[in-house]
Design an enzyme around this catalytic site. Sequence first.
Site, PDB file in Angstrom:
ATOM      1  CG  ASP A  76      -4.544   1.968   5.537  1.00 38.89           C
ATOM      2  OD1 ASP A  76      -4.288   0.768   5.716  1.00 38.89           O
ATOM      3  OD2 ASP A  76      -4.913   2.423   4.436  1.00 38.89           O
ATOM      4  CG  ASP A 101      -7.580  -1.223   2.932  1.00 38.38           C
ATOM      5  OD1 ASP A 101      -7.261  -0.022   2.907  1.00 38.38           O
ATOM      6  OD2 ASP A 101      -6.986  -2.095   2.247  1.00 38.38           O
ATOM      7  CG  ASP A 154       1.896   6.456  -1.706  1.00 38.31           C
ATOM      8  OD1 ASP A 154       1.107   7.167  -1.044  1.00 38.31           O
ATOM      9  OD2 ASP A 154       1.586   5.319  -2.128  1.00 38.31           O
TER      10      ASP A 154
HETATM   11  P1  ATP Z   1      -6.006   1.154  -1.413  1.00 39.96           P
HETATM   12  O1  ATP Z   1      -6.003   0.513  -0.034  1.00 39.96           O
HETATM   13  O2  ATP Z   1      -7.297   1.691  -1.841  1.00 39.96           O
HETATM   14  O3  ATP Z   1      -5.306   0.350  -2.441  1.00 39.96           O
HETATM   15  P2  ATP Z   1      -4.268   2.991  -0.076  1.00 39.96           P
HETATM   16  O4  ATP Z   1      -3.820   4.371  -0.463  1.00 39.96           O
HETATM   17  O5  ATP Z   1      -5.002   2.878   1.220  1.00 39.96           O
HETATM   18  O6  ATP Z   1      -5.105   2.466  -1.278  1.00 39.96           O
HETATM   19  P3  ATP Z   1      -2.435   1.097   1.051  1.00 39.96           P
HETATM   20  O7  ATP Z   1      -1.522   0.181   0.339  1.00 39.96           O
HETATM   21  O8  ATP Z   1      -3.546   0.553   1.866  1.00 39.96           O
HETATM   22  O9  ATP Z   1      -2.995   2.073  -0.067  1.00 39.96           O
HETATM   23  O10 ATP Z   1      -1.535   2.034   1.932  1.00 39.96           O
HETATM   24  C1  ATP Z   1      -2.060   2.921   2.916  1.00 39.96           C
HETATM   25  C2  ATP Z   1      -1.303   4.219   2.904  1.00 39.96           C
HETATM   26  O11 ATP Z   1       0.055   3.995   3.269  1.00 39.96           O
HETATM   27  C3  ATP Z   1      -1.235   4.934   1.568  1.00 39.96           C
HETATM   28  O12 ATP Z   1      -2.366   5.719   1.330  1.00 39.96           O
HETATM   29  C4  ATP Z   1       0.014   5.756   1.719  1.00 39.96           C
HETATM   30  O13 ATP Z   1      -0.238   6.905   2.478  1.00 39.96           O
HETATM   31  C5  ATP Z   1       0.919   4.845   2.537  1.00 39.96           C
HETATM   32  N1  ATP Z   1       1.769   3.981   1.659  1.00 39.96           N
HETATM   33  C6  ATP Z   1       1.504   2.752   1.228  1.00 39.96           C
HETATM   34  N2  ATP Z   1       2.480   2.252   0.470  1.00 39.96           N
HETATM   35  C7  ATP Z   1       3.422   3.210   0.434  1.00 39.96           C
HETATM   36  C8  ATP Z   1       4.695   3.321  -0.180  1.00 39.96           C
HETATM   37  N3  ATP Z   1       5.197   2.319  -0.914  1.00 39.96           N
HETATM   38  N4  ATP Z   1       5.403   4.459   0.010  1.00 39.96           N
HETATM   39  C9  ATP Z   1       4.908   5.466   0.766  1.00 39.96           C
HETATM   40  N5  ATP Z   1       3.710   5.428   1.341  1.00 39.96           N
HETATM   41  C10 ATP Z   1       2.973   4.330   1.199  1.00 39.96           C
HETATM   42 MG    MG Z   2      -5.602   1.108   2.201  1.00 41.62          MG
END
Ligand code: ATP
Ligand code: MG
Length: 461
Positions: A81, A79, A156
């Site tokens: 963001d 996805d 994170d």
């Molecule tokens: P995927 O969607 O492939 O699982 P993602 O890195 O995009 O991985 P998401 O859960 O969609 O993960 O979160 C988007 C972004 O928001 C992350 O890449 C990170 O930068 C931030 N993020 C998400 N969860 C946290 C958290 N618990 N603490 C700090 N930053 C976070």
């Molecule tokens: Mg994501």
Amino acid sequence: MLKRLLNLFTSGAKDSSKESSIRNSDGATLIPRDQHSISRKNISPAAIKIIKQLEEAGFAAYLVGGGVRDLLLGNHPKDFDVATNAKPEEVKRIFRSARIVGRRFQIVHVRMGREVIEVTTFRGHHEESSSVRSEDGMLLRDNVYGTLETDAMRRDFTVNALYYTLKDFSVIDYCNGMEDLKQRTLRIIGDPATRYKEDPVRILRALRFAAKLGFNLEPKTAKPIRELSGLLLNVSDARLFEEVLKLFLGGSATATFNLMREYDLLAHLFPGTDIALKAGDEIGANLIEQCMINTDKRIRSDKTVTPAFIYAALLWPALQQQFTLLSSQMTPTQAWAQAAQNVINQQLTRTAVPKRFLIPMREIWDLQQRLPSRLGMRALRTLDHPRFRAAYDFLLMREAAGEALDGLGVWWTNYQTANDEEREQMVKDIGKHGGTKAAGKPRRRRGPRKPKTDAAPGGNE
Ligand code: ATP
Ligand code: MG
């Protein structure tokens, strides 16, 4: 994909991040469009539209997170963001379909066609007044807004804090994420212990990303995990359930499960199973591993997987242990029901498991008891059960894990394709040797066998 990956590592990007990238006055490194491998055509049109519209309304907006990370790695993002300096209400004013969600962190979901894009407002330093922490250091509420730079520091992992701008198609890097990406290193931003205490779910995210991306956990990032993983108990059971699903449904369940064992995380998430595995239940460990391998295979080939099946496998060792314990005090049927209930009750103290998964999980378990009883009309009735397919897959998995079940799996395989006459004969034939062996008899062990099927966690192809 490989080509794109090579591009990242061999093209100008190799040294150019040092040579031709530009360091901003605020400490960010700008990687210009010809120095990285992100192509606009691989970005969801919905995300592009949202960024453009925010910019047209006078706001700053960037693609961030897994979308940028995965594009740089040549992977297909799950996805996209968006991060912006527009406040949630302002985002809502621009997009009619926007919905503000989340209490701890407000996020805006903007729907465009079938896609939902998460739009977050730049986070600020949480030392500031309006964030609320628990005694353990957990951030309970945190809607302090800030700048692009503070937003980066609040993410994170360094590889998740890369921003892509449509203004000049460059990547903006505040945390040396580009270098970590090249080194295949997962590094938490800031002081690891503080960041895990703020949000213990980051522990699960660390293992998930390390497994999924095949990255090494940077030693300081890895170090506090064992000590702090008990804090997961403070996370709401609903959020934990969601996170657990992500651990196993991301296509790298096997690697994730191995890391979870390595970092002793089962003790907090699946306590019953942890005890059983630590007591030496090798068949149980094989069964879970088998389930994870099958889950990954199914996801790779775009087949459905159901959490009920995964939970049935994850909690099976706990069920077996409880069942053995209770069998001396009651009939096998009672012991089975009581054991299942105990395991479920214990599990619900850790992660939520919604009823829509609990019920089929119970059925998969209960059918394990019924599958050996095939006399009279029993086999036919079992075959008719809506959960038969999943239960049959589960049975094959038990055998593949090393449980000796007198060829029950093959029997059921043949029974499904046999005609009426053959079925009758098959049942008569077992009649000769009894054929009512209960699933609850003490298990006989033999070595693990290669699985015959990969048709597992979906249960209904
Ligand atoms: P995927 O969607 O492939 O699982 P993602 O890195 O995009 O991985 P998401 O859960 O969609 O993960 O979160 C988007 C972004 O928001 C992350 O890449 C990170 O930068 C931030 N993020 C998400 N969860 C946290 C958290 N618990 N603490 C700090 N930053 C976070
Ligand atoms: Mg994501």
